[in-house]
Design an enzyme around this catalytic site. Sequence first.
Site, PDB file in Angstrom:
ATOM      1  N   LYS B  78       0.852  -1.197   0.000  1.00 34.16           N
ATOM      2  CA  LYS B  78       0.000   0.000   0.000  1.00 34.16           C
ATOM      3  C   LYS B  78       0.885   1.243   0.000  1.00 34.16           C
ATOM      4  O   LYS B  78       1.876   1.296   0.731  1.00 34.16           O
ATOM      5  CB  LYS B  78      -0.914  -0.019   1.234  1.00 34.16           C
ATOM      6  N   SER B 159      -9.963   2.351   2.563  1.00 29.03           N
ATOM      7  CA  SER B 159      -8.987   3.014   1.734  1.00 29.03           C
ATOM      8  C   SER B 159      -8.023   2.073   1.021  1.00 29.03           C
ATOM      9  O   SER B 159      -7.396   2.465   0.044  1.00 29.03           O
ATOM     10  CB  SER B 159      -8.157   3.974   2.595  1.00 29.03           C
ATOM     11  N   SER B 183     -10.627   0.127   6.784  1.00 31.64           N
ATOM     12  CA  SER B 183      -9.945   0.242   5.494  1.00 31.64           C
ATOM     13  C   SER B 183      -9.265  -1.027   5.001  1.00 31.64           C
ATOM     14  O   SER B 183      -8.800  -1.076   3.863  1.00 31.64           O
ATOM     15  CB  SER B 183      -8.913   1.366   5.542  1.00 31.64           C
TER      16      SER B 183
END
Lengths: 482, 495, 99
Positions: B78, B159, B183
Amino acid sequence: MSYTLEGRTGPWEIVVGLEVHAQVTSNAKLFSGAATAFGAAPNTQVSFIDAGFPGMLPVINRECVAQAVRTGLGLKAQINLWSRFDRKNYFYADLPQGYQISQYAHPIVGEGAIEIELADGSTKTVGITRLHLEQDAGKSLHDQHPTKSYIDLNRSGVALMEIVSEPDMRSPEEAGAYLTKLRQILRYLGTCDGNMDEGSMRADVNVSVRKAGEGYRTRCEVKNVNSIRFVMQAVEAEARRQIEIWEEGGTVEQETRLFDTARGVTRSMRSKEDAHDYRYFPDPDLPPLVLEQNWVDQLKASLPELPDERRARYVAMGLSPYDAHVLTLEKETAAYFETVAKGRDAKIAANWVMGDLFAAINRTRTSIAEPPVKAEYLGVLLDLMKDGTLSGKLAKEVFEAMVETGRSPGAIVEERGLRQVTDTGAIERIVAQVLEANADKVAEYKSGKEKLFGFFVGQTMKAMQGKGNPALVNEAVKKLLG
Amino acid sequence: MHPTDFSLRGAIEALNEGLISSVELTRAHLDGIEKLNPRLNAYITVMAEQALAQARASDARRAEGVAGPLEGVPLAIKDLFCTAGTLTTAGSRILGNFVPPYESTVSANLLRDGAVFLGKVNLDEFAMGSSNTTSAFGPVENPWSRANDPDTRLVPGGSSGGSAAAVAARLALGATATDTGGSIRQPAAFCGIAGIKPTYGRCSRWGVVAFASSLDQAGPVARTVEDCAILLKSMAGFDPKDSTSADVPVPDFAAACARGVKGLRIGVPKEYRLEGMPAEIGALWEQGLQWLRDQGAETVEISLPHTKYALPTYYIVAPAEASSNLARYDGVRFGLREAAKDSDLKDLYERTRAAGFGPEVKRRIMIGTYVLSAGYYDAYYLKAQKIRALIKRDFDDAFRTVDAIVTPATPSAAFGMDEKQDDPVTMYLNDVFTVTANLAGLPGLAVPAGLDRQGLPLGLQVIGRAFDEETVFAVGAAIETAADFRAVPTLRAGV
Amino acid sequence: MSLDTATVRRIASLARIRLEEEEVGRMQAELNGILGWIEQLQAVPTDGVEPMAGGGAVSLRMRDDLVTDGGIPEKILANAPDRQGGEGGEYFGVPKVVE
Ligand SMILES: [Mg+2]
Ligand SMILES: [Zn+2]
């Protein structure tokens, strides 16, 4: 009679409280492993934490916490076993994270007190409100470029103790005495070097004025004053400014101000006035700081002797209060004195330190930290006097030789043959020669002019180049004169 | 079988048995990325050359007999994790050119164990979002689509939308992700994969761009529960550089997956039965509980009375912390700088932050600044902290009688990229089931458990006691086994 | 509690986010929407409840006082948009700050 400033409407009293930022003596910063030394090249003592880089996290330095606790103990203050770090949020070029990590709601040290000494010999107690740990900001240089400021983050993250006093001071002198005493305590404790010209100690000075018997009027904060003399000047300048406003029917606005050292006046600091709303909240990167009573007790047990206690001990050793005060002002002086006085006559040691040594330091522009004569050597010199090897006069000569050469008294005595003559036979031979050469004076003496006794002693000493033991010379003169 | 179809554990076995090399495995994934990423936009930065070099080095290590637990496994990172020498954007324009000179602890742990990094994956800007539409690098598309409406592009959730989409589309065997309010779990559920937010303090936050420090936790997403367990074992561990990192041993999570649930008491919180929730989700929940009962667990209704306040509490705490955490993006030391010719410092800050942050980030900074400002702190922030304590207390009480809690993971399946965008509060409701675990600091796992009528994946959530991820994995694996989830998204590598 | 436009501007200034005139109204509406929704929390009785600040540990771990970091000015300055002074720019540069 208490201190007042005279205005057109009569006398005004000054009310002063101080917030002192003292740099904690430590190798590394409060929340990072970067060094704290003064004077390094720009941005060389900076970690990614100190520069507020993404994802960086603070981890607290145990020694900085210990130093804050030591200081709290030295200020006879409450140590809070549970304290917490909050964020003080504001934007500034030298504040990389956009917040300062500080202890707002729950400081590590609570109420304490300092006893200050004033010129008239009186003392006064000034209350300490609190002491908390926080990060220093970086440094902005405004004079390097016509349109830019330069940012150096070497100081960013250095541990500070903010020490807040009660508004207990009533004159510039008291403010100066408070700072002097606070610095003395910090230096004794070894928790801050107190070097104000390097910025390791700065004071925010809160000043208000009032008429006798009134409550507090509005105060102003004069920021970042960096010498004791300037603090005293700032107190008076700010008080005079406020008196003038009040006397002209105006109102003093609460604000932060700067002391203009060149002009000796304070001026408004509008750049920092921008909507103070620091949005304090507990720093979520830092769980509470919880101390063990045990650890605090250990720190307490290992605390050095503080100036007040040391002064009392010196008086008990037979020194005058004044000598005790002078010798304890700097812990280096006290340490020097203690080395000299150990196992010797304290009064004599004090006289030598405050007399010949201080004079030599002045003359050679050295300091007690790097003295012109080692304390151990001065001690030996006192021993040589006591055992009769040196007369007082010879001792002064040896002392001067030590200042010049840095060598030990023993070596100087040997090398220059300054050893006092205590051989009575040898002394008597010289006395005999002196009497023989001055037969006329001997006759006069014998006819009653007893004042001449000193003359014979002097002549003998002169013949012996001052090395004769004075007592023995006296005895020999008396004996041979019959 | 195509190399990208391996489970992570399957790939490790194949590598161990010499059936495939890390270079082959990595190249297969890079090929998939090249083909699909222009459409999915899951990767912001593809580290093709570096990945192949890592894979070659990994093959060499394996040949020498020194293979780490993740030796040669290609993963996606990420873009919130700082990677030394590689662009790290946090999905924001303000960090659009930021190359950190340091490696986050979690990604360093993965490298230590032999992993290969394929690239940095997309996310909502600063991890603020539930749809991956707030990224400055464009939205990520969910590789799944509705059976009866294949042309509508769906969000992957957020997210960690890039992480979940990449793993679901077989563009990585697993990925790192972070979870502040859901998320990890919400995008995992939307993309039909598994993902765990471990206990707060389990994974180091050092080197992870902060959103809300007291809630942020790193965790893995992968296609199976066991794969998540293997990844978490590598990612987790005490880190002295993070004052909130827990100094507790890291157990063998993968072993816990096989424990079974016999004798476990599973809590079913009545407050999670939301009005207006799709019937399919309620039915799937009931089905999941039945599966667990079938395997010997007991289900018990429990009450978590403050559940309905969790989301608004979160929307005070998280923005407050974020408003402070994001103050460092000021155009002075790194990242974007925006100034006019005559800008003073304040104007420079204001222009930089106006140009650098997107609308959702600005909104949250504004809310956070407001709730901390003079006169409002007690009414908002302090109040929220107290309710947070009550939410945690609810869980403490529940865990006196149950071993784990099972709930739906999300209140809906993945929605269209153009839906739910107008009103922030509607968007926030996506995290209604997940946010409580963040507030209480507890581990939460999302497991794919079924499909809705339109063929979109739905997930269940398992919440456990602090530092008891083992039970969470055991329950999750039991649901996974019973669900036997074999559906695959239409967009995926190797087809 | 509902924000007026002056407050929206003040908050934006505190947060150092430039708001164009035409953005103020929309921001105001969005913030008030969120704040209105948050308002429900005021109904929760919280007397005597200890606020919960963080998720994890109950106390700080302390590190030793060793210099383990710093000495990396190039890395510290590598991402800077404006470097000033010295050979390669050893300071961060910002518009002149007047005190
Ligand atoms: Mg102050
Ligand atoms: Zn301060």
